[in-house]
Design an enzyme around this catalytic site. Structure first.
Site, PDB file in Angstrom:
ATOM      1  N   ARG A 127       0.814  -1.212   0.000  1.00  0.00           N
ATOM      2  CA  ARG A 127       0.000   0.000   0.000  1.00  0.00           C
ATOM      3  C   ARG A 127       0.844   1.257   0.000  1.00  0.00           C
ATOM      4  O   ARG A 127       0.308   2.358  -0.013  1.00  0.00           O
ATOM      5  CB  ARG A 127      -0.863   0.015   1.265  1.00  0.00           C
ATOM      6  CG  ARG A 127      -2.298  -0.443   1.043  1.00  0.00           C
ATOM      7  CD  ARG A 127      -2.977  -0.406   2.407  1.00  0.00           C
ATOM      8  NE  ARG A 127      -4.378  -0.163   2.350  1.00  0.00           N
ATOM      9  CZ  ARG A 127      -5.302  -1.132   2.385  1.00  0.00           C
ATOM     10  NH1 ARG A 127      -4.961  -2.396   2.394  1.00  0.00           N
ATOM     11  NH2 ARG A 127      -6.577  -0.826   2.378  1.00  0.00           N
ATOM     12  N   ARG A 165     -21.505  -2.305   3.103  1.00  0.00           N
ATOM     13  CA  ARG A 165     -20.726  -3.546   3.251  1.00  0.00           C
ATOM     14  C   ARG A 165     -21.014  -4.214   4.586  1.00  0.00           C
ATOM     15  O   ARG A 165     -21.115  -3.559   5.622  1.00  0.00           O
ATOM     16  CB  ARG A 165     -19.226  -3.248   3.145  1.00  0.00           C
ATOM     17  CG  ARG A 165     -18.380  -4.484   3.479  1.00  0.00           C
ATOM     18  CD  ARG A 165     -16.987  -4.425   2.916  1.00  0.00           C
ATOM     19  NE  ARG A 165     -16.164  -3.369   3.478  1.00  0.00           N
ATOM     20  CZ  ARG A 165     -14.927  -3.105   3.071  1.00  0.00           C
ATOM     21  NH1 ARG A 165     -14.371  -3.820   2.105  1.00  0.00           N
ATOM     22  NH2 ARG A 165     -14.234  -2.133   3.628  1.00  0.00           N
ATOM     23  N   ARG A 190      -9.760   7.175   4.507  1.00  0.00           N
ATOM     24  CA  ARG A 190      -9.125   6.049   3.820  1.00  0.00           C
ATOM     25  C   ARG A 190      -8.967   6.325   2.330  1.00  0.00           C
ATOM     26  O   ARG A 190      -7.973   5.933   1.723  1.00  0.00           O
ATOM     27  CB  ARG A 190      -9.928   4.767   4.060  1.00  0.00           C
ATOM     28  CG  ARG A 190      -9.729   4.233   5.484  1.00  0.00           C
ATOM     29  CD  ARG A 190     -10.871   3.353   5.928  1.00  0.00           C
ATOM     30  NE  ARG A 190     -10.982   2.156   5.151  1.00  0.00           N
ATOM     31  CZ  ARG A 190     -12.139   1.528   4.912  1.00  0.00           C
ATOM     32  NH1 ARG A 190     -13.271   2.002   5.404  1.00  0.00           N
ATOM     33  NH2 ARG A 190     -12.153   0.434   4.198  1.00  0.00           N
TER      34      ARG A 190
HETATM   35  P1  ADP Z   1     -12.251  -4.082  -0.927  1.00  0.00           P
HETATM   36  O1  ADP Z   1     -11.700  -5.396  -0.439  1.00  0.00           O
HETATM   37  O2  ADP Z   1     -11.530  -3.586  -2.155  1.00  0.00           O
HETATM   38  O3  ADP Z   1     -12.328  -3.048   0.130  1.00  0.00           O
HETATM   39  P2  ADP Z   1     -14.812  -5.519  -1.106  1.00  0.00           P
HETATM   40  O4  ADP Z   1     -14.517  -6.696  -1.961  1.00  0.00           O
HETATM   41  O5  ADP Z   1     -14.950  -5.728   0.342  1.00  0.00           O
HETATM   42  O6  ADP Z   1     -13.753  -4.327  -1.422  1.00  0.00           O
HETATM   43  O7  ADP Z   1     -16.151  -4.835  -1.677  1.00  0.00           O
HETATM   44  C1  ADP Z   1     -16.699  -3.670  -1.039  1.00  0.00           C
HETATM   45  C2  ADP Z   1     -18.212  -3.787  -1.005  1.00  0.00           C
HETATM   46  O8  ADP Z   1     -18.742  -3.700  -2.326  1.00  0.00           O
HETATM   47  C3  ADP Z   1     -18.740  -5.082  -0.430  1.00  0.00           C
HETATM   48  O9  ADP Z   1     -19.929  -4.783   0.255  1.00  0.00           O
HETATM   49  C4  ADP Z   1     -19.017  -5.944  -1.662  1.00  0.00           C
HETATM   50  O10 ADP Z   1     -20.083  -6.861  -1.426  1.00  0.00           O
HETATM   51  C5  ADP Z   1     -19.436  -4.895  -2.684  1.00  0.00           C
HETATM   52  N1  ADP Z   1     -19.014  -5.214  -4.053  1.00  0.00           N
HETATM   53  C6  ADP Z   1     -17.880  -5.835  -4.468  1.00  0.00           C
HETATM   54  N2  ADP Z   1     -17.833  -5.901  -5.820  1.00  0.00           N
HETATM   55  C7  ADP Z   1     -18.947  -5.287  -6.281  1.00  0.00           C
HETATM   56  C8  ADP Z   1     -19.470  -5.023  -7.594  1.00  0.00           C
HETATM   57  N3  ADP Z   1     -18.832  -5.404  -8.702  1.00  0.00           N
HETATM   58  N4  ADP Z   1     -20.661  -4.372  -7.676  1.00  0.00           N
HETATM   59  C9  ADP Z   1     -21.326  -3.980  -6.557  1.00  0.00           C
HETATM   60  N5  ADP Z   1     -20.874  -4.191  -5.296  1.00  0.00           N
HETATM   61  C10 ADP Z   1     -19.705  -4.846  -5.148  1.00  0.00           C
HETATM   62  P1  ADP Z   2     -10.108  -2.045   2.454  1.00  0.00           P
HETATM   63  O1  ADP Z   2     -10.112  -3.294   1.645  1.00  0.00           O
HETATM   64  O2  ADP Z   2     -11.479  -1.591   2.833  1.00  0.00           O
HETATM   65  O3  ADP Z   2      -9.248  -1.000   1.879  1.00  0.00           O
HETATM   66  P2  ADP Z   2      -8.385  -3.447   4.314  1.00  0.00           P
HETATM   67  O4  ADP Z   2      -9.154  -4.506   4.969  1.00  0.00           O
HETATM   68  O5  ADP Z   2      -7.462  -3.834   3.213  1.00  0.00           O
HETATM   69  O6  ADP Z   2      -9.426  -2.331   3.835  1.00  0.00           O
HETATM   70  O7  ADP Z   2      -7.540  -2.637   5.378  1.00  0.00           O
HETATM   71  C1  ADP Z   2      -8.130  -2.137   6.558  1.00  0.00           C
HETATM   72  C2  ADP Z   2      -7.127  -1.325   7.352  1.00  0.00           C
HETATM   73  O8  ADP Z   2      -6.032  -2.158   7.750  1.00  0.00           O
HETATM   74  C3  ADP Z   2      -6.471  -0.169   6.594  1.00  0.00           C
HETATM   75  O9  ADP Z   2      -7.261   1.010   6.614  1.00  0.00           O
HETATM   76  C4  ADP Z   2      -5.162  -0.007   7.402  1.00  0.00           C
HETATM   77  O10 ADP Z   2      -5.404   0.645   8.630  1.00  0.00           O
HETATM   78  C5  ADP Z   2      -4.795  -1.454   7.709  1.00  0.00           C
HETATM   79  N1  ADP Z   2      -3.963  -2.051   6.637  1.00  0.00           N
HETATM   80  C6  ADP Z   2      -4.307  -3.062   5.815  1.00  0.00           C
HETATM   81  N2  ADP Z   2      -3.321  -3.343   4.948  1.00  0.00           N
HETATM   82  C7  ADP Z   2      -2.308  -2.481   5.230  1.00  0.00           C
HETATM   83  C8  ADP Z   2      -1.019  -2.249   4.666  1.00  0.00           C
HETATM   84  N3  ADP Z   2      -0.545  -2.958   3.636  1.00  0.00           N
HETATM   85  N4  ADP Z   2      -0.247  -1.255   5.227  1.00  0.00           N
HETATM   86  C9  ADP Z   2      -0.684  -0.534   6.264  1.00  0.00           C
HETATM   87  N5  ADP Z   2      -1.888  -0.690   6.829  1.00  0.00           N
HETATM   88  C10 ADP Z   2      -2.710  -1.656   6.320  1.00  0.00           C
END
Ligand code: ADP
Ligand code: ADP
Ligand code: ZN
Length: 216
Positions: free
Chosen positions: A89, A128, A172
């Site tokens: 990241r 979500r 974020r």
């Molecule tokens: P990330 O890991 O990048 O943060 P997630 O996979 O958790 O994202 O997806 C974020 C939210 O959007 C979840 O509630 C998921 O169910 C929804 N989501 C994921 N892909 C899609 C899509 N193609 N269209 C609509 N909603 C989606």
């Molecule tokens: P999302 O998919 O919604 O972006 P993640 O589940 O990947 O969220 O990450 C949630 C939180 O965990 C981030 O906002 C950060 O605080 C921490 N985190 C996750 N991955 C990393 C990383 N590679 N470096 C630093 N912090 C991280």
């Protein structure tokens, strides 16, 4: 050997797509977010350190997550490939990953960059729901579970992550644009970056990713 990175802003679908790739290709998903949430749940020293950062929507220090990844990549299940979800990241994390993989005589095949606008992300993140037990993500409208608040896969309870509140989401997204977007440029220079459109049905996005994996 398929070593992949999924990158994209929070809510772009990394976790959703990674779990589908796990099922299709039988390689592990390595999600730093999932590992950190697990540590918070257990109340381990790592979890205690992580919670404040996560609640603020800030990144943990690079050395902490780099250490986690280094340990994880040494496990035997990574030998046939892996999917990094949420790491690297920062550019410093990307550089450290390069050094770790060099030592292991491995390399990243593709960084898949899921592109999507902030407005869509807000809709996704506020709806979500996440499984407390296995970490699978759902959406109250776009991808609801069969039974309300129950995980289809493991019957675990679904909850709303503490950091999926509007204020934290905004922080974020800012962190993403400032600190993570440069990671994409880092891999563009190595010609391993592939951009895909993150809008559309979950299956349509999945097809775009598997097209890259299978056709380059
Ligand atoms: P990330 O890991 O990048 O943060 P997630 O996979 O958790 O994202 O997806 C974020 C939210 O959007 C979840 O509630 C998921 O169910 C929804 N989501 C994921 N892909 C899609 C899509 N193609 N269209 C609509 N909603 C989606
Ligand atoms: P999302 O998919 O919604 O972006 P993640 O589940 O990947 O969220 O990450 C949630 C939180 O965990 C981030 O906002 C950060 O605080 C921490 N985190 C996750 N991955 C990393 C990383 N590679 N470096 C630093 N912090 C991280
Ligand atoms: Zn579950």
């Amino acid at each position: 050997m398929m070593n992949l990175i999924l990158v994209g802003p929070p809510g772009s679908g990394k976790g959703t797509q990674a779990k589908m790739l796990v099922d299709k290709y039988n390689i592990p998903q390595i999600s730093t977010g999932d590992i950190l949430r697990e540590a918070v749940k257990e109340g381990s020293p790592l979890g205690k350190q992580a919670k404040d950062f996560m609640d603020k929507g800030a990144l943990l220090p690079d050395e902490v997550v780099i250490g986690i990844i280094e340990e994880r990549l040494k496990k035997p299940d990574c030998k046939g490939g892996f999917i990094l979800d949420g790491f690297p990241r920062t550019v410093a994390q990307a550089e450290a990953l390069g050094a770790i993989l060099d030592k292991m005589d491995l390399k990243i095949e593709y960084l898949i960059n899921i592109e999507i606008d902030d407005e869509e992300l807000l809709k996704r993140l506020t709806g979500r729901r996440t499984c407390r037990k296995c970490g699978k993500g759902y959406h109250v409208v776009f991808d609801p579970p069969k039974n309300k608040d129950v995980c289809n896969k493991c019957k675990g309870e679904l909850y709303q992550r503490d950091d999926d509140k509007e204020d934290t989401i905004k922080s974020r997204l800012k962190v993403y644009h400032q600190q993570t977007a440069p990671v994409v440029e880092f891999y563009q220079k190595k010609n391993t970056s592939r951009a895909i459109n993150g809008l559309g049905k979950i299956d349509e996005v999945f097809q775009r990713i598997t097209d890259i994996i299978e056709r380059g």
